[in-house]
Design a protein around this motif. Structure first.
Motif, PDB file in Angstrom:
ATOM      1  N   ILE A   1      -4.741   8.582  -2.465  1.00  0.00           N
ATOM      2  CA  ILE A   1      -5.593   8.617  -3.860  1.00  0.00           C
ATOM      3  C   ILE A   1      -5.385   7.418  -4.600  1.00  0.00           C
ATOM      4  O   ILE A   1      -4.539   7.102  -5.367  1.00  0.00           O
TER       5      ILE A   1
ATOM      6  N   GLY B   1      -4.059  -2.638  -1.306  1.00  0.00           N
ATOM      7  CA  GLY B   1      -4.559  -1.283  -1.167  1.00  0.00           C
ATOM      8  C   GLY B   1      -5.586  -1.344  -0.347  1.00  0.00           C
ATOM      9  O   GLY B   1      -6.463  -2.077  -0.060  1.00  0.00           O
ATOM     10  N   ARG B   2      -5.582  -0.139   0.579  1.00  0.00           N
ATOM     11  CA  ARG B   2      -6.672   0.163   1.696  1.00  0.00           C
ATOM     12  C   ARG B   2      -7.780   1.169   1.272  1.00  0.00           C
ATOM     13  O   ARG B   2      -7.256   2.074   0.699  1.00  0.00           O
ATOM     14  N   GLY B   3      -8.873   0.988   1.525  1.00  0.00           N
ATOM     15  CA  GLY B   3      -9.978   1.870   1.053  1.00  0.00           C
ATOM     16  C   GLY B   3     -10.442   2.309   2.611  1.00  0.00           C
ATOM     17  O   GLY B   3     -10.003   1.898   3.698  1.00  0.00           O
ATOM     18  N   ARG B   4     -11.545   3.152   2.605  1.00  0.00           N
ATOM     19  CA  ARG B   4     -12.131   3.637   3.743  1.00  0.00           C
ATOM     20  C   ARG B   4     -12.904   2.611   4.515  1.00  0.00           C
ATOM     21  O   ARG B   4     -13.183   1.518   3.736  1.00  0.00           O
TER      22      ARG B   4
ATOM     23  N   LYS C   1     -18.351   4.721  -8.991  1.00  0.00           N
ATOM     24  CA  LYS C   1     -17.065   5.341  -8.114  1.00  0.00           C
ATOM     25  C   LYS C   1     -15.898   5.095  -9.233  1.00  0.00           C
ATOM     26  O   LYS C   1     -15.426   3.981  -9.560  1.00  0.00           O
TER      27      LYS C   1
ATOM     28  N   GLY D   1     -11.330   7.157  -4.898  1.00  0.00           N
ATOM     29  CA  GLY D   1     -11.422   7.361  -3.669  1.00  0.00           C
ATOM     30  C   GLY D   1     -10.212   7.885  -2.919  1.00  0.00           C
ATOM     31  O   GLY D   1      -9.250   7.693  -3.598  1.00  0.00           O
ATOM     32  N   ILE D   2     -10.584   8.554  -1.918  1.00  0.00           N
ATOM     33  CA  ILE D   2      -9.336   9.199  -0.999  1.00  0.00           C
ATOM     34  C   ILE D   2      -9.566   8.616   0.455  1.00  0.00           C
ATOM     35  O   ILE D   2     -10.613   8.400   0.885  1.00  0.00           O
TER      36      ILE D   2
ATOM     37  N   TRP E   1      -8.714  -1.915  -1.394  1.00  0.00           N
ATOM     38  CA  TRP E   1      -8.804  -1.087  -2.792  1.00  0.00           C
ATOM     39  C   TRP E   1      -8.070  -1.937  -3.726  1.00  0.00           C
ATOM     40  O   TRP E   1      -6.663  -2.085  -3.454  1.00  0.00           O
TER      41      TRP E   1
ATOM     42  N   SER F   1       0.811  -1.479   0.061  1.00  0.00           N
ATOM     43  CA  SER F   1       0.044  -0.078   0.026  1.00  0.00           C
ATOM     44  C   SER F   1       1.077   1.329   0.104  1.00  0.00           C
ATOM     45  O   SER F   1       1.837   1.327   0.940  1.00  0.00           O
ATOM     46  N   THR F   2       0.668   2.164  -0.867  1.00  0.00           N
ATOM     47  CA  THR F   2       1.694   3.259  -0.928  1.00  0.00           C
ATOM     48  C   THR F   2       1.398   4.180   0.365  1.00  0.00           C
ATOM     49  O   THR F   2       2.227   4.850   0.832  1.00  0.00           O
ATOM     50  N   ASN F   3      -0.123   4.046   1.065  1.00  0.00           N
ATOM     51  CA  ASN F   3      -0.070   4.596   2.050  1.00  0.00           C
ATOM     52  C   ASN F   3       1.131   4.121   3.335  1.00  0.00           C
ATOM     53  O   ASN F   3       1.364   4.789   4.041  1.00  0.00           O
TER      54      ASN F   3
ATOM     55  N   GLN G   1      -0.577  -2.123  -6.491  1.00  0.00           N
ATOM     56  CA  GLN G   1      -0.783  -2.371  -5.053  1.00  0.00           C
ATOM     57  C   GLN G   1      -1.598  -3.535  -4.742  1.00  0.00           C
ATOM     58  O   GLN G   1      -2.291  -4.199  -5.380  1.00  0.00           O
TER      59      GLN G   1
HETATM   60  C1  BTN Z   1     -12.053   4.736  -0.602  1.00  0.00           C
HETATM   61  O1  BTN Z   1     -12.203   3.856   0.136  1.00  0.00           O
HETATM   62  O2  BTN Z   1     -12.872   5.286  -1.195  1.00  0.00           O
HETATM   63  C2  BTN Z   1     -10.607   5.129  -0.310  1.00  0.00           C
HETATM   64  C3  BTN Z   1      -9.504   4.712  -1.342  1.00  0.00           C
HETATM   65  C4  BTN Z   1      -8.078   5.085  -1.417  1.00  0.00           C
HETATM   66  C5  BTN Z   1      -7.181   4.035  -2.079  1.00  0.00           C
HETATM   67  C6  BTN Z   1      -5.886   4.635  -2.118  1.00  0.00           C
HETATM   68  S1  BTN Z   1      -4.802   4.168  -3.405  1.00  0.00           S
HETATM   69  C7  BTN Z   1      -3.661   4.802  -2.900  1.00  0.00           C
HETATM   70  C8  BTN Z   1      -3.520   4.826  -1.349  1.00  0.00           C
HETATM   71  N1  BTN Z   1      -2.864   3.551  -0.627  1.00  0.00           N
HETATM   72  C9  BTN Z   1      -3.716   2.953   0.025  1.00  0.00           C
HETATM   73  O3  BTN Z   1      -3.582   1.648   0.484  1.00  0.00           O
HETATM   74  N2  BTN Z   1      -4.933   3.660  -0.109  1.00  0.00           N
HETATM   75  C10 BTN Z   1      -5.044   4.436  -0.823  1.00  0.00           C
END
Ligand code: BTN
Length: 261
Positions: free
Chosen positions: A148, A57-60, A126, A129-130, A65, A30-32, A54
């Motif tokens: 993002i 990747g994590r979402g909200r 969608k 997402g942020i 993600w 995950s870039t975060n 990724q």
């Molecule tokens: C959402 O749930 O709408 C938010 C999604 C965010 C995804 C981005 S991709 C880059 C960054 N790294 C992650 O793990 N999540 C965010």
């Protein structure tokens, strides 16, 4: 398949991003996560982590993600905000606003809207997402990672996300370079970060929100609330009126679905 001209590599990214510090990964969890570690080591404000793919990747709200290789933008910007904590949501707004403004140059703007709190919706589904995550040292906010995700050419057909997710490229009126998009979005984020305290930010964000005036069901960690979304306040909270009880709720975190109208 990724068009050849849309491949990412470090030297090209360095050339396009100029002075901005960056870390690029062909594949990353995950870039975060990477950005959080880099921030803890003292990355400069505005530094960015980018990945072609990724894997986690994590979402909200604890969701996953998806950012498959060559098909999406996954990036995380490192910020050290000095604003009052009550305004922290404005950072996420700055991200959503930057994305929707830039996408307006690619697709018919009437197809775009923000869905509270910060989903970018393209033709009802969608596209971006942020996820902003804070790094705290005790009471002190050390950094904010503005993550993002943007679906550029992810094919959701025959997947469980088909009805809710879409990609930019099929709608785009011009060819897409992910790197150019990244540069444009970052430049716009820089602009809005300078405006964090101003009404311009909140008003512009409100102008893009397709949520106001709709009947919504709010899903929060505390449970569900339904009512009419009447406004957003200066902190980014959604104002929801329960028309039966006349009670007004201000919700800062959660998810909404639009109720049948
Ligand atoms: C959402 O749930 O709408 C938010 C999604 C965010 C995804 C981005 S991709 C880059 C960054 N790294 C992650 O793990 N999540 C965010």
């Amino acid at each position: 398949m990724t068009p050849q001209s849309d491949n990412l590599n470090s030297s090209l990214i360095g050339y396009v991003l100029g002075e901005r510090p960056f870390r690029y990964f062909q594949q990353v969890s995950s870039t975060n996560n990477v950005a959080q570690k880099w921030a803890a080591e003292g990355a400069l404000a505005g530094s960015v982590v980018l990945a072609d793919e990724q894997t986690s990747g994590r979402g909200r709200m604890g969701r996953q993600w998806v950012s498959p290789a060559g098909q999406a933008i996954a990036m995380s910007v490192i910020l050290y905000p000095t604003i009052d904590e009550v305004y922290l949501h404005r950072l996420t707004m700055a991200g959503g606003l930057a994305v929707i403004e830039i996408l307006s140059d690619y697709v018919n703007p009437s197809l775009l809207a923000l869905k509270w709190p910060n989903d970018v919706i393209l033709d009802g589904r969608k596209v971006s997402g942020i996820l902003s995550e804070g790094l705290w040292l005790g009471e002190h906010l050390q950094s904010i990672i503005l993550g993002i995700g943007l679906n550029v050419r992810v094919d959701f057909k025959n997947t469980s996300l088909e009805s809710i997710a879409t990609s930019l490229e099929p709608y785009s009126l011009k060819p897409i370079s992910r790197l150019l998009l990244v540069l444009q979005i970052l430049t716009r984020i820089d602009f809005w970060i300078e405006q964090l305290q101003s009404d311009l930010l909140i008003n512009s964000w409100r102008d893009h929100l397709g949520t106001i005036g709709r009947h919504v069901i709010l899903h929060t960690h505390q449970g569900e609330i339904s009512g009419l979304a009447t406004d957003v306040d200066t902190y980014g909270a959604l104002v929801v009126l329960n028309e039966k009880t006349n009670e007004e709720y201000r919700i800062l975190a959660g998810d909404i679905s639009i109720a049948e109208e």
